[in-house]
Design an enzyme around this catalytic site. Structure first.
Site, PDB file in Angstrom:
ATOM      1  N   ALA A   1      -1.455  -4.780   8.839  1.00  0.00           N
ATOM      2  CA  ALA A   1      -1.423  -3.318   8.877  1.00  0.00           C
ATOM      3  C   ALA A   1      -0.389  -2.787   7.893  1.00  0.00           C
ATOM      4  CB  ALA A   1      -1.112  -2.825  10.290  1.00  0.00           C
ATOM      5  N   ARG A   2       0.728  -3.462   7.804  1.00  0.00           N
ATOM      6  CA  ARG A   2       1.777  -3.041   6.874  1.00  0.00           C
ATOM      7  C   ARG A   2       1.338  -3.263   5.424  1.00  0.00           C
ATOM      8  NH1 ARG A   2       6.806  -2.312   9.156  1.00  0.00           N
ATOM      9  NH2 ARG A   2       6.821  -2.609  11.426  1.00  0.00           N
TER      10      ARG A   2
ATOM     11  N   LYS B   1     -11.330  -8.458   8.940  1.00  0.00           N
ATOM     12  CA  LYS B   1     -12.199  -9.607   9.203  1.00  0.00           C
ATOM     13  C   LYS B   1     -11.580 -10.499  10.287  1.00  0.00           C
ATOM     14  CE  LYS B   1      -9.270 -12.446   7.431  1.00  0.00           C
ATOM     15  NZ  LYS B   1      -8.642 -13.445   8.344  1.00  0.00           N
TER      16      LYS B   1
END
Length: 317
Positions: free
Chosen positions: A15-16, A96
């Site tokens: 996410a970062r 994914k």
């Protein structure tokens, strides 16, 4: 033109990384971050200069300022977040694999298609220009073989997402999807497969290696492991030319093309044109054009991939 605004669901490493790619992409910004832990959402929102942070994924998806949601949760939570985003009419880029199970993936695709909402698996390897160059180069002749491995020694921790069944753990879903996807891109969907490997005490696959079989003897040799450090390279062999892809093959910075009637060619990636940027641009372009699926990473291929990974996993039991 108004900036294309993203919501990020989860606050982990990927996410970062993708959040930073969004912030660096012209015409895009992170507008909000959501997490089940509000403090973590607030911390990442501050880092990415996002205006809003939410303590639930549902509130993130309901934010009217958000154009698209990037789902970066563990695999087992993909359906929950994607379902909320689709219900809110947001475009969805889902990390994914598309889901933890075939059933979850099929439901996700059905909901998106019924709602007419864009959904795409975030297989960033497919958006790497060097990988795209290999797929489009006619000089290979007939592609005969793909070989690729992805493995590293991961400390065993039953609670970690890599080893926990309830979090969608296992080498195939997390690592094996890359060599499988390279073969799928270049050779298509196989007619059969043969795999061996071992299971961890938690029941997830710790390692898997085998062959994807195609008509006429074409094949892919692939392996994934959480038990050892693999070369993480790939080769693509055609009747007239070969490509060698150094580690990490899923995000190559250079490739080498060789053949009996040519001088070796090294092709180098433009650092600003990596796979993350490509998949982000695809979501924005599709949204602007009213497309609900990507031709680069089609949903039917994501569903086929889930079936292949499940078939390989069943052979290990």
């Amino acid at each position: 033109m108004r900036e294309f605004t993203w919501g990020i669901a989860a606050t982990g490493g990927i996410a970062r990384t993708v959040g930073a790619a969004i912030a660096a992409e012209p015409g895009m910004r992170v507008g909000a971050v959501g997490s089940r832990d509000l403090a973590r959402a607030q911390a990442l929102a501050s880092t990415l200069e996002a205006e809003s942070a939410y303590g639930s994924y549902e509130r993130l998806c309901a934010d009217p300022a958000i154009d698209a949601v990037y789902v970066a949760t563990p695999h087992a939570q993909h359906l929950q977040v994607a379902e909320a985003a689709i219900a809110a009419g947001k475009a969805v880029l889902c990390e994914k694999p598309l889901a933890a199970t075939v059933d979850d993936a099929e439901k996700m695709v059905r909901l998106a298609r019924e709602a007419g909402v864009f959904l795409m698996e975030a297989m960033w390897m497919r958006f790497n220009p060097l990988i795209q160059q290999i797929a489009a180069d006619p000089r290979f002749g007939e592609l005969r073989s793909v070989q690729a491995t992805f493995g590293f020694a991961a400390p065993y921790d039953p609670a970690h997402r890599l080893w926990a069944q309830e979090l969608g753990g296992g080498a195939l879903l997390d690592l094996g999807i890359y060599p499988f996807s390279l073969a799928q891109l270049l050779l298509g969907t196989p007619s059969g497969l043969s795999f061996t490997g071992s299971l961890a005490p938690t029941g997830v696959d710790a390692e898997a290696a085998g062959t994807l079989l195609y008509p006429g003897g074409r094949h892919a040799l692939v392996a994934a492991s959480l038990l050892g450090n693999y070369p993480n390279m790939a080769s693509v062999v055609g009747t007239q030319m070969r490509a060698d892809i150094p580690a990490p093959f899923w995000a190559p910075k250079r490739i080498l093309l060789t053949g009996p009637s040519m001088e070796p060619e090294e092709h180098v990636l433009d650092p600003a044109d990596n796979g993350y940027a490509g998949e982000l641009r695809e979501v924005r372009a599709a949204t602007a054009e009213g497309r609900t699926e990507s031709s680069i990473m089609p949903l039917d291929e994501s569903l086929a991939m889930m079936g292949l990974l499940a078939d390989a996993r069943r052979q290990l039991t």
